[in-house]
Design a protein around this motif. Sequence first.
Motif, PDB file in Angstrom:
ATOM      1  N   ALA A  85      83.368  84.708  19.936  1.00 20.18           N
ATOM      2  CA  ALA A  85      81.974  84.257  19.973  1.00 20.18           C
ATOM      3  C   ALA A  85      81.390  84.293  21.377  1.00 20.18           C
ATOM      4  CB  ALA A  85      81.880  82.841  19.410  1.00 20.18           C
ATOM      5  N   ILE A  86      82.224  84.086  22.395  1.00 22.54           N
ATOM      6  CA  ILE A  86      81.728  83.998  23.772  1.00 22.54           C
ATOM      7  C   ILE A  86      81.086  85.301  24.234  1.00 22.54           C
ATOM      8  CG2 ILE A  86      83.785  84.780  25.013  1.00 22.54           C
ATOM      9  CD1 ILE A  86      81.620  81.733  25.926  1.00 22.54           C
ATOM     10  N   MET A  87      81.308  86.397  23.501  1.00 20.61           N
ATOM     11  CA  MET A  87      80.684  87.672  23.848  1.00 20.61           C
ATOM     12  C   MET A  87      79.172  87.632  23.613  1.00 20.61           C
ATOM     13  SD  MET A  87      83.095  89.709  24.917  1.00 20.61           S
ATOM     14  CE  MET A  87      82.390  91.359  24.760  1.00 20.61           C
ATOM     15  N   THR A  88      78.716  86.835  22.670  1.00 24.72           N
ATOM     16  CA  THR A  88      77.292  86.799  22.325  1.00 24.72           C
ATOM     17  C   THR A  88      76.665  85.425  22.479  1.00 24.72           C
ATOM     18  OG1 THR A  88      77.829  86.405  19.990  1.00 24.72           O
ATOM     19  CG2 THR A  88      77.538  88.692  20.670  1.00 24.72           C
ATOM     20  N   ILE A  89      77.460  84.441  22.835  1.00 22.43           N
ATOM     21  CA  ILE A  89      76.976  83.056  22.953  1.00 22.43           C
ATOM     22  C   ILE A  89      77.118  82.595  24.399  1.00 22.43           C
ATOM     23  CG2 ILE A  89      77.436  80.675  22.269  1.00 22.43           C
ATOM     24  CD1 ILE A  89      76.131  82.280  20.098  1.00 22.43           C
ATOM     25  N   SER A  90      76.162  81.828  24.878  1.00 25.39           N
ATOM     26  CA  SER A  90      76.255  81.301  26.238  1.00 25.39           C
ATOM     27  C   SER A  90      77.352  80.246  26.328  1.00 25.39           C
ATOM     28  CB  SER A  90      74.920  80.671  26.656  1.00 25.39           C
ATOM     29  OG  SER A  90      74.686  79.468  25.946  1.00 25.39           O
ATOM     30  N   ALA A  91      77.885  80.069  27.542  1.00 25.20           N
ATOM     31  CA  ALA A  91      78.924  79.056  27.750  1.00 25.20           C
ATOM     32  C   ALA A  91      78.381  77.660  27.474  1.00 25.20           C
ATOM     33  CB  ALA A  91      79.461  79.148  29.179  1.00 25.20           C
ATOM     34  N   GLY A  92      77.099  77.442  27.823  1.00 26.80           N
ATOM     35  CA  GLY A  92      76.482  76.143  27.580  1.00 26.80           C
ATOM     36  C   GLY A  92      76.403  75.816  26.104  1.00 26.80           C
ATOM     37  N   PHE A 252      75.818  71.647  32.708  1.00 27.01           N
ATOM     38  CA  PHE A 252      75.704  71.527  34.159  1.00 27.01           C
ATOM     39  C   PHE A 252      76.523  72.622  34.858  1.00 27.01           C
ATOM     40  CE2 PHE A 252      77.526  69.875  38.147  1.00 27.01           C
ATOM     41  CZ  PHE A 252      76.361  69.710  38.886  1.00 27.01           C
ATOM     42  N   LEU A 253      77.765  72.803  34.416  1.00 22.02           N
ATOM     43  CA  LEU A 253      78.624  73.815  35.023  1.00 22.02           C
ATOM     44  C   LEU A 253      78.102  75.232  34.774  1.00 22.02           C
ATOM     45  CD1 LEU A 253      82.106  72.297  34.078  1.00 22.02           C
ATOM     46  CD2 LEU A 253      81.135  72.465  36.376  1.00 22.02           C
ATOM     47  N   SER A 254      77.564  75.473  33.581  1.00 25.45           N
ATOM     48  CA  SER A 254      77.015  76.793  33.250  1.00 25.45           C
ATOM     49  C   SER A 254      75.818  77.118  34.138  1.00 25.45           C
ATOM     50  CB  SER A 254      76.598  76.841  31.777  1.00 25.45           C
ATOM     51  OG  SER A 254      77.703  76.635  30.941  1.00 25.45           O
ATOM     52  N   PHE A 255      75.013  76.102  34.417  1.00 26.63           N
ATOM     53  CA  PHE A 255      73.843  76.285  35.274  1.00 26.63           C
ATOM     54  C   PHE A 255      74.261  76.563  36.715  1.00 26.63           C
ATOM     55  CE2 PHE A 255      70.778  74.282  38.215  1.00 26.63           C
ATOM     56  CZ  PHE A 255      69.678  75.083  37.969  1.00 26.63           C
ATOM     57  N   VAL A 256      75.219  75.790  37.213  1.00 25.89           N
ATOM     58  CA  VAL A 256      75.641  75.903  38.609  1.00 25.89           C
ATOM     59  C   VAL A 256      76.471  77.164  38.861  1.00 25.89           C
ATOM     60  CG1 VAL A 256      77.023  74.831  40.433  1.00 25.89           C
ATOM     61  CG2 VAL A 256      75.554  73.413  38.984  1.00 25.89           C
ATOM     62  N   LEU A 257      77.438  77.434  37.977  1.00 28.41           N
ATOM     63  CA  LEU A 257      78.390  78.516  38.222  1.00 28.41           C
ATOM     64  C   LEU A 257      77.980  79.865  37.629  1.00 28.41           C
ATOM     65  CD1 LEU A 257      81.717  76.557  37.581  1.00 28.41           C
ATOM     66  CD2 LEU A 257      80.604  77.047  39.778  1.00 28.41           C
ATOM     67  N   LEU A 258      77.258  79.834  36.499  1.00 24.58           N
ATOM     68  CA  LEU A 258      76.899  81.086  35.828  1.00 24.58           C
ATOM     69  C   LEU A 258      75.405  81.392  35.870  1.00 24.58           C
ATOM     70  CD1 LEU A 258      79.143  80.790  32.624  1.00 24.58           C
ATOM     71  CD2 LEU A 258      79.675  81.947  34.781  1.00 24.58           C
ATOM     72  N   GLY A 259      74.619  80.427  36.320  1.00 31.27           N
ATOM     73  CA  GLY A 259      73.176  80.642  36.393  1.00 31.27           C
ATOM     74  C   GLY A 259      72.492  80.663  35.044  1.00 31.27           C
ATOM     75  N   GLU A 260      73.112  80.073  34.023  1.00 35.41           N
ATOM     76  CA  GLU A 260      72.510  80.045  32.693  1.00 35.41           C
ATOM     77  C   GLU A 260      71.360  79.035  32.654  1.00 35.41           C
ATOM     78  OE1 GLU A 260      75.505  79.263  29.797  1.00 35.41           O
ATOM     79  OE2 GLU A 260      76.497  81.200  30.054  1.00 35.41           O
ATOM     80  N   GLU A 261      70.295  79.408  31.956  1.00 34.99           N
ATOM     81  CA  GLU A 261      69.119  78.551  31.868  1.00 34.99           C
ATOM     82  C   GLU A 261      69.377  77.352  30.964  1.00 34.99           C
ATOM     83  OE1 GLU A 261      64.465  78.755  30.302  1.00 34.99           O
ATOM     84  OE2 GLU A 261      65.820  80.465  30.026  1.00 34.99           O
ATOM     85  N   ILE A 262      68.854  76.212  31.386  1.00 32.04           N
ATOM     86  CA  ILE A 262      68.909  75.013  30.543  1.00 32.04           C
ATOM     87  C   ILE A 262      67.519  74.813  29.962  1.00 32.04           C
ATOM     88  CG2 ILE A 262      69.439  72.550  30.421  1.00 32.04           C
ATOM     89  CD1 ILE A 262      71.163  72.814  32.864  1.00 32.04           C
ATOM     90  N   THR A 263      67.354  75.074  28.677  1.00 28.64           N
ATOM     91  CA  THR A 263      66.043  74.990  28.035  1.00 28.64           C
ATOM     92  C   THR A 263      65.668  73.554  27.732  1.00 28.64           C
ATOM     93  OG1 THR A 263      66.920  75.159  25.789  1.00 28.64           O
ATOM     94  CG2 THR A 263      66.502  77.230  26.956  1.00 28.64           C
TER      95      THR A 263
END
Length: 281
Positions: A85-92, A252-263
């Motif tokens: 699933a991690i191939m198409t889903i964000s870590a957050g 929090f970690l996804s935002f800091v380490l991967l730059g994923e957006e927090i909606t």
Amino acid sequence: MKYKNGTGILFSFLWATAAIAMKIGILSVDPLILAIIRFLISGLIMIIISTFLLKEKISKKNDWYQISILGLLNITIYLGCLFTAIMTISAGLLNLFIAINPILITLFTSYFLKRKISTNEKLGFSICFIGLLIATIPTLKESKSNFFGICLLILGMTSYSLGSVYYKKNELKLSNLTINGYQTFIGGLFLLPIAYYYKSQTILYDTNFYVSLVWLTVVISIFANNIWFSLLKKDTVKASKWLFLAPIFGYFLSFVLLGEEITIYAYLGIVLVLLGLKINK
């Protein structure tokens, strides 16, 4: 009490880092291949330690059977689904879906272990579930591949919840290290045919690969999983509530380490999850 809370918080934080490590690792290797390497290495390490240092061996056929079931539920199905699933889903989002485990564990515990669900638990879990649904709204709108990933997450979480209840119900007379070691190794073996069939990427032996592998093997498979088993032995439902904190750390970690957006949906989902956890306290 502080020690117990500290242990639970540490587990939640470490559990949340697994999705980050997986995201980093799949930049260099097929997700299921990474999963198998991780399972076989970490399982073998724990088996060696339990055999030669703890002098513990599995002799009963029933123990082998039960550990194999745990390996199938907790490793092959659960983590096999997550790594795919991690191939198409964000870590957050993956971390947020971990919050579904306490709900399922409570329901399964009520059915299989005849544990009564309190009014606070029902209300708290309902609020958490609503928060989970709200947080997934943006992802559901994006693409069919994400919908498939979410279906894999639901299957994986269901399998893990069943595995947790199965572990508590049978109460194996073995150390956490021995159980975790053999379930991890056996689960990895079960996953081999599937990974071989779907293999689509060669391994790139770079920093991403080694950092991800070491973190997932040592910190998650060995350390965090053994903390989880110790929490389960005390109280399955109370242990599961710590999984509600994983999404908070995860976003929090996804935002800091991967730059994923927090909606805004994620923020609202997090607030509701925290509210549900507070009610369940």
